[in-house]
Scaffold this active site. Structure first.
Site, mmCIF file in Angstrom:
data_model
loop_
_atom_site.group_PDB
_atom_site.id
_atom_site.type_symbol
_atom_site.label_atom_id
_atom_site.label_comp_id
_atom_site.label_asym_id
_atom_site.label_seq_id
_atom_site.Cartn_x
_atom_site.Cartn_y
_atom_site.Cartn_z
ATOM 1 N N ASP A 163 0.812 -1.230 0.000
ATOM 2 C CA ASP A 163 0.000 0.000 0.000
ATOM 3 C C ASP A 163 0.841 1.275 0.000
ATOM 4 O O ASP A 163 0.441 2.301 0.567
ATOM 5 C CB ASP A 163 -0.965 0.004 1.211
ATOM 6 C CG ASP A 163 -1.852 -1.212 1.216
ATOM 7 O OD1 ASP A 163 -2.216 -1.682 0.121
ATOM 8 O OD2 ASP A 163 -2.176 -1.701 2.310
ATOM 9 N N LYS A 211 1.794 2.097 -5.141
ATOM 10 C CA LYS A 211 2.340 1.531 -6.386
ATOM 11 C C LYS A 211 1.416 1.779 -7.574
ATOM 12 O O LYS A 211 1.856 2.154 -8.657
ATOM 13 C CB LYS A 211 2.552 0.008 -6.225
ATOM 14 C CG LYS A 211 3.542 -0.356 -5.132
ATOM 15 C CD LYS A 211 3.622 -1.859 -4.921
ATOM 16 C CE LYS A 211 2.388 -2.498 -4.330
ATOM 17 N NZ LYS A 211 2.056 -2.088 -2.957
ATOM 18 N N GLY A 214 -4.545 -4.372 -3.775
ATOM 19 C CA GLY A 214 -5.540 -3.329 -4.041
ATOM 20 C C GLY A 214 -4.784 -2.092 -4.456
ATOM 21 O O GLY A 214 -4.102 -1.472 -3.639
ATOM 22 N N HIS A 215 -4.823 -1.768 -5.738
ATOM 23 C CA HIS A 215 -4.045 -0.649 -6.270
ATOM 24 C C HIS A 215 -4.995 0.468 -6.692
ATOM 25 O O HIS A 215 -5.852 0.265 -7.555
ATOM 26 C CB HIS A 215 -3.178 -1.125 -7.442
ATOM 27 C CG HIS A 215 -2.143 -2.123 -7.015
ATOM 28 N ND1 HIS A 215 -1.297 -2.760 -7.889
ATOM 29 C CD2 HIS A 215 -1.802 -2.589 -5.789
ATOM 30 C CE1 HIS A 215 -0.497 -3.570 -7.219
ATOM 31 N NE2 HIS A 215 -0.792 -3.494 -5.935
ATOM 32 N N GLN A 274 2.003 -6.083 -3.182
ATOM 33 C CA GLN A 274 2.483 -6.203 -1.796
ATOM 34 C C GLN A 274 3.768 -5.383 -1.620
ATOM 35 O O GLN A 274 3.936 -4.386 -2.304
ATOM 36 C CB GLN A 274 2.681 -7.680 -1.395
ATOM 37 C CG GLN A 274 1.373 -8.456 -1.251
ATOM 38 C CD GLN A 274 0.797 -8.970 -2.558
ATOM 39 O OE1 GLN A 274 1.489 -9.608 -3.335
ATOM 40 N NE2 GLN A 274 -0.464 -8.719 -2.818
HETATM 41 P P1 GDP Z 1 -0.788 0.268 -3.554
HETATM 42 O O1 GDP Z 1 -1.364 -1.014 -3.061
HETATM 43 O O2 GDP Z 1 0.689 0.364 -3.310
HETATM 44 O O3 GDP Z 1 -1.139 0.570 -4.982
HETATM 45 O O4 GDP Z 1 -1.444 1.420 -2.667
HETATM 46 P P2 GDP Z 1 -3.009 1.557 -2.275
HETATM 47 O O5 GDP Z 1 -3.747 2.041 -3.453
HETATM 48 O O6 GDP Z 1 -3.481 0.336 -1.595
HETATM 49 O O7 GDP Z 1 -2.915 2.666 -1.144
HETATM 50 C C1 GDP Z 1 -2.391 3.926 -1.381
HETATM 51 C C2 GDP Z 1 -3.466 4.960 -1.036
HETATM 52 O O8 GDP Z 1 -2.877 6.237 -0.969
HETATM 53 C C3 GDP Z 1 -4.550 5.077 -2.103
HETATM 54 O O9 GDP Z 1 -5.740 5.460 -1.475
HETATM 55 C C4 GDP Z 1 -4.025 6.177 -3.015
HETATM 56 O O10 GDP Z 1 -5.077 6.859 -3.704
HETATM 57 C C5 GDP Z 1 -3.381 7.091 -2.007
HETATM 58 N N1 GDP Z 1 -2.208 7.851 -2.477
HETATM 59 C C6 GDP Z 1 -1.222 7.476 -3.321
HETATM 60 N N2 GDP Z 1 -0.274 8.449 -3.406
HETATM 61 C C7 GDP Z 1 -0.680 9.435 -2.589
HETATM 62 C C8 GDP Z 1 -0.112 10.695 -2.204
HETATM 63 O O11 GDP Z 1 0.972 11.077 -2.621
HETATM 64 N N3 GDP Z 1 -0.827 11.441 -1.303
HETATM 65 C C9 GDP Z 1 -2.018 11.045 -0.796
HETATM 66 N N4 GDP Z 1 -2.628 11.834 0.070
HETATM 67 N N5 GDP Z 1 -2.574 9.867 -1.115
HETATM 68 C C10 GDP Z 1 -1.904 9.064 -1.988
HETATM 69 P P1 IMO Z 2 -0.912 -4.235 -2.232
HETATM 70 O O1 IMO Z 2 -0.461 -4.772 -3.554
HETATM 71 C C1 IMO Z 2 -0.930 -4.665 2.101
HETATM 72 C C2 IMO Z 2 -0.965 -8.744 3.693
HETATM 73 C C3 IMO Z 2 -2.206 -9.184 4.431
HETATM 74 C C4 IMO Z 2 -1.577 -10.121 5.453
HETATM 75 C C5 IMO Z 2 -0.473 -10.805 4.637
HETATM 76 C C6 IMO Z 2 -0.842 -12.161 4.063
HETATM 77 O O2 IMO Z 2 -2.206 -3.528 -2.270
HETATM 78 O O3 IMO Z 2 0.184 -3.459 -1.583
HETATM 79 P P2 IMO Z 2 -2.374 -12.903 2.008
HETATM 80 O O4 IMO Z 2 -3.852 -12.720 1.777
HETATM 81 O O5 IMO Z 2 -1.515 -12.320 0.953
HETATM 82 O O6 IMO Z 2 -2.016 -14.325 2.337
HETATM 83 O O7 IMO Z 2 -2.093 -12.066 3.373
HETATM 84 O O8 IMO Z 2 -0.168 -9.913 3.576
HETATM 85 N N1 IMO Z 2 -1.208 -8.229 2.321
HETATM 86 C C7 IMO Z 2 -1.144 -6.935 1.987
HETATM 87 N N2 IMO Z 2 -0.946 -5.839 2.747
HETATM 88 N N3 IMO Z 2 -1.049 -4.551 0.760
HETATM 89 C C8 IMO Z 2 -1.211 -5.625 -0.025
HETATM 90 O O9 IMO Z 2 -1.213 -5.564 -1.368
HETATM 91 C C9 IMO Z 2 -1.313 -6.900 0.591
HETATM 92 N N4 IMO Z 2 -1.497 -8.157 0.125
HETATM 93 C C10 IMO Z 2 -1.410 -8.963 1.188
HETATM 94 O O10 IMO Z 2 -2.855 -8.094 5.050
HETATM 95 O O11 IMO Z 2 -0.968 -9.394 6.474
HETATM 96 MG MG MG Z 3 -2.890 -1.661 -1.808
#
Ligand code: GDP
Ligand code: IMO
Ligand code: MG
Length: 434
Positions: free
Chosen positions: A14, A17, A41-42, A225
């Site tokens: 998270d 990416k 979850g991207h 991840q």
């Molecule tokens: P990922 O799994 O690495 O793609 O990240 P996620 O999408 O799960 O979580 C990142 C969260 O931060 C999302 O809600 C994005 O919309 C948000 N986000 C990404 N870059 C920024 C930033 O520079 N500032 C803020 N405030 N939010 C951001």
């Molecule tokens: P993105 O790509 C954050 C975590 C789960 C748990 C562990 C194992 O959005 O960054 P799993 O279901 O993979 O066997 O769970 O890994 N986890 C993540 N945490 N971002 C993710 O993906 C994750 N995918 C798995 O919360 O701790």
């Molecule tokens: Mg994510």
């Protein structure tokens, strides 16, 4: 630049990416996912409109970009079809742009039943998985009983394979976990019902990537991840079940390691973690709450509240080594606006020692205490700033200190969730038009 690029998370996922992949793909012909599954979850935000992707590569919102799902990904057909439908309902055409490796291992309902049963049995020690069946599917793959996408194309063979594998797993569900067995016919029927829709998407992904490379087209590898969740190098056993590191981009896609030219390490300006496991810089105080609220730190897949804390340079240094990161992309800088003091964890205290690299033994990791260096915060808003010189001096000092402690250059800074809220420092990553 005509090079390929790997985007990976350097923390516990998270990091942002998806946002960065979407932003970068303007310069690429194709984006490929190489590990993980729909546990990811991207989040992409374009002019205020939000899209969350789980399996489909984050290049899908750019009409000219091809999206590929590599062999290293564990594939839920139902999750893929649901995601495709959501995109189509939003008016995003995917036809002819998405291809899936025939070698992907399928996540089937018994993987989810096993994931849930294992977590239940672990009780207090539960990993806190996403419950998507990821771990059990990778287990089947390594045990050489996994069912691959191409097997779905031969109905009689597929039925026999599912029956045999389910006989094995039903024994475990019943005898080890005291759980209900699953009937095999509905599992077979549900999977076969996807056949006509998935068949046109099935491809020889290694060959597609090779051809793109030979034609001088640029490829972006999208990690899921983060490095600290890597099955080998993460905070085991509180990890996911795949190799999340940049090196996995080669094996999980089928293009050799010499094709991985630049590794962009995505680093959230602080740290978050979903699920259980060690987290030395976790803050269970008002600052942790501030980060969670300003950063909207709720999981994009499960909606769970993310644990929040200061940036952990000790763990980050390890990630940068493991991934051979070329440049840092610091995201969510704007979330730190308004904090008087910022802290960077520069060492761990473990018993009477001060460690500058994280311990390899997960049990030691759990009891490490952070040693902090303090830096002044800033009160001005950094939200949406796209020019480095416009950042408050204290924000620039925070960023340069991170780069210095990590011995890695700053490449990109993200100052908001929108595609546009991005500033580039590494000229290699700047668009030709900039
Ligand atoms: P990922 O799994 O690495 O793609 O990240 P996620 O999408 O799960 O979580 C990142 C969260 O931060 C999302 O809600 C994005 O919309 C948000 N986000 C990404 N870059 C920024 C930033 O520079 N500032 C803020 N405030 N939010 C951001
Ligand atoms: P993105 O790509 C954050 C975590 C789960 C748990 C562990 C194992 O959005 O960054 P799993 O279901 O993979 O066997 O769970 O890994 N986890 C993540 N945490 N971002 C993710 O993906 C994750 N995918 C798995 O919360 O701790
Ligand atoms: Mg994510």
């Amino acid at each position: 630049m005509s090079d390929n690029l790997v985007v990976i998370g350097t923390q516990w996922g998270d990091e942002g990416k998806g946002k960065i992949v979407d932003w970068l793909t303007e310069q690429f012909a194709a984006v490929v996912r190489f590990q993980g599954g729909h546990n990811a979850g991207h989040t992409l935000v374009i002019q205020g409109e939000k899209t969350v992707l789980h399996l489909i590569p984050s290049g899908i919102l750019r009409p000219q970009v091809r999206c590929l799902i590599g062999n290293g990904v564990v594939l839920s057909l139902s999750a893929l079809m649901e995601e495709l439908e959501t995109l189509e309902q939003a008016g995003i055409a995917t036809a002819g742009r998405l291809q899936v490796s025939s070698a992907c291992n399928l996540i089937l309902p018994y993987h989810i039943a096993l994931d849930e049963a294992r977590e239940r049995a672990l009780g207090q020690q539960a990993i806190g998985t996403t419950g998507r069946g990821i771990g059990p599917c990778y287990e089947d793959k390594v045990a050489r009983r996994g069912i691959r996408l191409y097997e779905l194309l031969d109905e009689a063979h597929f039925s026999r394979r599912v029956q045999a594998v389910m006989a094995y797993h039903n024994t475990i569900l019943q005898q080890v976990f005291g759980a209900e067995p699953l009937a095999s016919q509905p599992v077979i029927n549900a999977a076969l019902a996807y056949r006509t829709r998935i068949e046109p998407l099935i491809a020889d992904v290694p060959d597609e990537l090779y051809r793109l490379s030979q034609a001088g087209q640029r490829i972006l590898f999208e990690g899921a991840q983060g490095a600290l969740l890597d099955i080998d190098h993460g905070t085991y056993p509180y990890v996911t079940s795949s190799n999340t590191l940049s090196g996995a981009a080669a094996s999980g896609s089928g293009l050799g390691p010499r094709a991985l030219h630049y590794v962009l390490g995505i680093v959230k300006a602080y740290t978050t973690r979903v699920g259980s496991g060690p987290f030395p810089t976790e803050l269970n105080d008002a600052v942790g709450q501030y980060l969670g609220e300003r950063g909207h730190e709720f999981g994009a897949t499960t909606g769970r509240k993310r644990r929040c804390g200061w940036l952990d340079i000790v763990a980050l240094r390890r990630s940068l080594q493991l991934n051979s990161v070329s440049g840092l992309c610091i995201t969510k800088l704007d979330v730190l606006d308004g904090l008087e003091v910022l802290k960077l964890c520069v060492a761990y205290r473990y018993q009477d020692q001060e460690l500058t690299t994280p311990p390899l033994d997960g049990r030691q990791f759990t009891v490490c205490e952070p040693v902090y260096e303090e830096l002044p915060g800033w009160s001005d808003s950094t939200a949406g700033i796209t020019c480095y010189a416009d950042l408050p001096a204290a924000a620039r000092a925070y960023l340069t200190r991170i780069a210095e402690l990590c011995n890695t250059p700053l490449a990109v800074i993200s100052t908001g969730p929108d595609r546009a809220d991005t500033l580039v420092l590494d000229p290699q990553l700047a668009r030709a038009a900039d």
